[in-house]
Design a protein around this motif. Structure first.
Motif, short mmCIF file in Angstrom:
data_model
loop_
_atom_site.label_atom_id
_atom_site.label_comp_id
_atom_site.label_asym_id
_atom_site.label_seq_id
_atom_site.Cartn_x
_atom_site.Cartn_y
_atom_site.Cartn_z
N TRP A 1 14.64 22.94 20.57
CA TRP A 1 15.36 23.60 19.47
C TRP A 1 14.84 23.19 18.11
CZ3 TRP A 1 19.71 21.53 22.94
CH2 TRP A 1 19.70 22.28 24.12
N SER B 1 8.28 26.92 23.91
CA SER B 1 8.01 25.52 23.56
C SER B 1 7.37 24.84 24.77
CB SER B 1 9.34 24.85 23.18
OG SER B 1 9.18 23.45 23.12
N SER C 1 11.86 25.23 17.76
CA SER C 1 12.25 26.62 17.51
C SER C 1 12.62 26.81 16.04
CB SER C 1 13.43 27.00 18.40
OG SER C 1 13.05 26.96 19.76
N TYR D 1 8.81 32.87 21.42
CA TYR D 1 8.18 31.55 21.27
C TYR D 1 8.55 30.69 22.47
CZ TYR D 1 7.45 26.74 19.85
OH TYR D 1 7.08 25.42 19.83
N SER E 1 13.42 32.20 21.68
CA SER E 1 12.59 31.09 22.13
C SER E 1 13.19 30.42 23.35
CB SER E 1 12.45 30.06 21.00
OG SER E 1 13.67 29.39 20.81
N PHE F 1 17.73 30.46 20.33
CA PHE F 1 16.92 29.36 20.87
C PHE F 1 17.51 28.98 22.23
CE2 PHE F 1 16.80 27.70 16.14
CZ PHE F 1 16.12 28.84 15.75
#
Lengths: 385, 385
Positions: free
Chosen positions: A372, A362, A375, A360, A334, A308
């Protein structure tokens, strides 16, 4: 007279230069006046507050102070004193999510007495939550509740008692014959083993996902990974991986502690399924980098890998780690959209060699805890399935 | 001129009076120079320090401040600035044990950035440990470790999610067929559910006692009992005990929450022996008073009663609570020797009517956590035997 005027001008110029150097700026003037108490305030405290723009307003009573500042996001905002000796100041809008900050009173950097305290930025101090539109997934709800277990255990590698937090799903105590998969989940630089439960709301994220049937029940182990504070002894000091040509020397004692102490303790003390297919590792930022190094250095130990905001894996990384690809079920990478992410293309690249890589991004978040939490929310739904 | 002089003298006199009123005193001059970092300091912080007399020395960098004070034990000690802008000040010797304190920077009361933070005195803030000779019994040792479980649960009586900590002994997870007795253990006024694990070191005290064979394994439930912050709803608001003639109105919603929500949750979620002979209640200070009222109002529910610096029970109390004496196995009453205790005579009095009453005086300690840690250490050894 000229000399004095010159001196005053020089002093003013020097002072302005010092202010600039220290990132001292005026209180933000453009705030919408819809401030509400921050959700991590101490019980009954009105300040700090946050408005709909994400601006933070702090307040402190300091009748004899010369200067009080709100120190957040790399800037120090001048606060202004009223006739009761109460200082108030407002920051520019901050990114949504969780931020460490402090107040500066006549040069002393101190926690804001209005908030509860968190460990991050290398110290216990104030934290504030800039609300996002999707906070619901980490709230405490009336669903079956797991628990966060605080545990001390003996570490052979450091010859000391170490300290961790372990999430057990709600059903754990009700199924004494059932064993569970485990996620080893690491904090970022200058944070500690409490970060994922306190700032990350791991317990709430997992309880809510499991209650909704979106994640299978699993255990989460959150331990302390700050390499420079992990002092390996004896033979264990020699177990640190040697740096590859071109790499920096690796001071990451966490790898040794994880393999020597943490995983064996968890597999001894809790009802876990002790194989690679039921073992995951993930981390945020520095913890993501640790996840990358540790899972590549132990390519047949972890079937699930999550980074992440913690960099990416390349085709070369995986091809250089014999058995990694055959063992791996998911590589999850992510990043917040404000972090200039490469995660989507890195995932696409890994998929080209047959790795089940998931990227991914965000949306609208930066290098902080809301990225996070989201994630973990995503990663948890694909784990152990 | 006379007028000005008079004004200046008046101002000086007023200022001295204000200082006295605020208990502002000079930094303690008689300190032995053997200061060591306080054991609850943040990692790597040298200050605050404590010396062999129990004097506290604080330090804070505040270059532009006019006055910085160390606010501990009801007094504010003036700190002195050096040419680097660092303020240092020393308190008079404090009682051994744990103390809440803060720093005052130009009138602002703030946590000391040197320590970790505790909830007490109604706020999250600094705490310091004045070492005692018998600290060993609450240290983390390499013995079988229980765990402190953080748990949320739904409360019908308040229609909200509540939060508690539960100590499970080391063997709990290894004996899925075994059930355990439970101690409900309450904090003092302006403290919270974390006090007994953080300041009280319940986990260490119990782990060490159980490992030494001095206590039987039992569960400890530590919940939040501050009456004015417990908002009962509907029918539960009517369940508060009515005050007796001459008593103050009782706002103790904790009693209703304990019986309605906490005990049923614990008996549902954990492997406990759910009868009076295996159920104890104890508390410190305000929590001792709550223990007295709740166990007398529910005379057949708790066989073991502990009041730590929390008053005493009288013969009349017990004779007025039908079934209490027949149910009770131990009434334990303790106090620090510096608290003017009546606990020994109260215990003697209760023994005269056949109650198994135990008095305990903690030598050399006052109304603070070391008295209560010692009280738990004593009480735990006679529980459930």
């Amino acid at each position: 007279m000229k000399k004095i005027l010159f001196s005053v001008m020089m002093l003013a110029a020097l002072s302005a230069a010092a202010q600039q150097r220290n990132n001292i700026v005026p209180s933000f003037e453009g705030a919408v006046e819809d401030f509400k108490p921050n959700i991590t305030n101490q019980l009954g405290r009105q300040y700090p507050m946050v408005n709909s723009q994400g601006a933070v307003r702090a307040q402190l009573r300091a009748p004899q102070a010369n200067a009080v500042r709100l120190d957040i996001g790399g800037r120090k905002y001048e606060m202004v004193k009223d006739d009761q000796g109460v200082w108030t100041g407002t920051s520019a809008p901050q990114d949504v999510g969780f931020h460490y900050y402090q107040l500066e009173v006549d040069g002393a950097s101190v926690p804001d007495p209005g908030t509860v305290y968190f460990f991050g930025a290398g110290r216990w101090g104030s934290g504030i939550e800039i609300p996002s539109e999707d906070m619901d997934f980490w709230q405490v709800k009336n669903v079956p509740q797991g628990s966060i277990v605080e545990k001390y255990y003996w570490s052979k590698a450091t010859e000391s008692m170490r300290h961790c937090y372990i999430y057990l799903p709600a059903e754990y105590d009700k199924n004494p014959g059932k064993r569970y998969p485990v996620l080893y989940l690491q904090h970022g630089n200058a944070e500690n083993e409490q970060g994922w439960s306190a700032q990350g709301h791991t317990g709430q994220i997992l309880d809510n996902l499991i209650a909704a049937g979106k994640a299978v029940p699993f255990i989460v182990v959150m331990d302390y990974g700050q390499g420079q504070n992990i002092h390996l002894v004896g033979q264990y000091a020699d177990m640190l991986p040697k740096p590859q040509p071109g790499q920096r020397a690796n001071n990451d004692g966490f790898q040794v502690v994880l393999l020597t102490d943490i995983i064996p303790m968890v597999e001894r003390e809790y009802r876990v399924i002790a194989d690679a297919q039921h073992r995951a590792m993930a981390g945020l930022s520095m913890g993501g980098g640790q996840t990358r190094r540790i899972t590549l250095a132990n390519p047949t130990k972890f079937a699930y890998v999550g980074m992440f905001s913690g960099g990416v894996m390349s085709i070369e990384d995986i091809q250089g780690a014999a058995g990694f690809k055959e063992t791996n079920k998911v590589v999850f990478m992510s990043s917040g959209s404000k972090e200039n992410p490469r995660v989507m293309e890195a995932a696409e690249s890994l998929r080209s060699i047959g790795v089940n890589a998931v990227g991914y991004v965000s949306e609208g978040t930066a290098h902080e805890w809301h990225t996070w939490r989201r994630s973990l929310y995503q990663f948890a739904q694909i784990l152990f399935k």
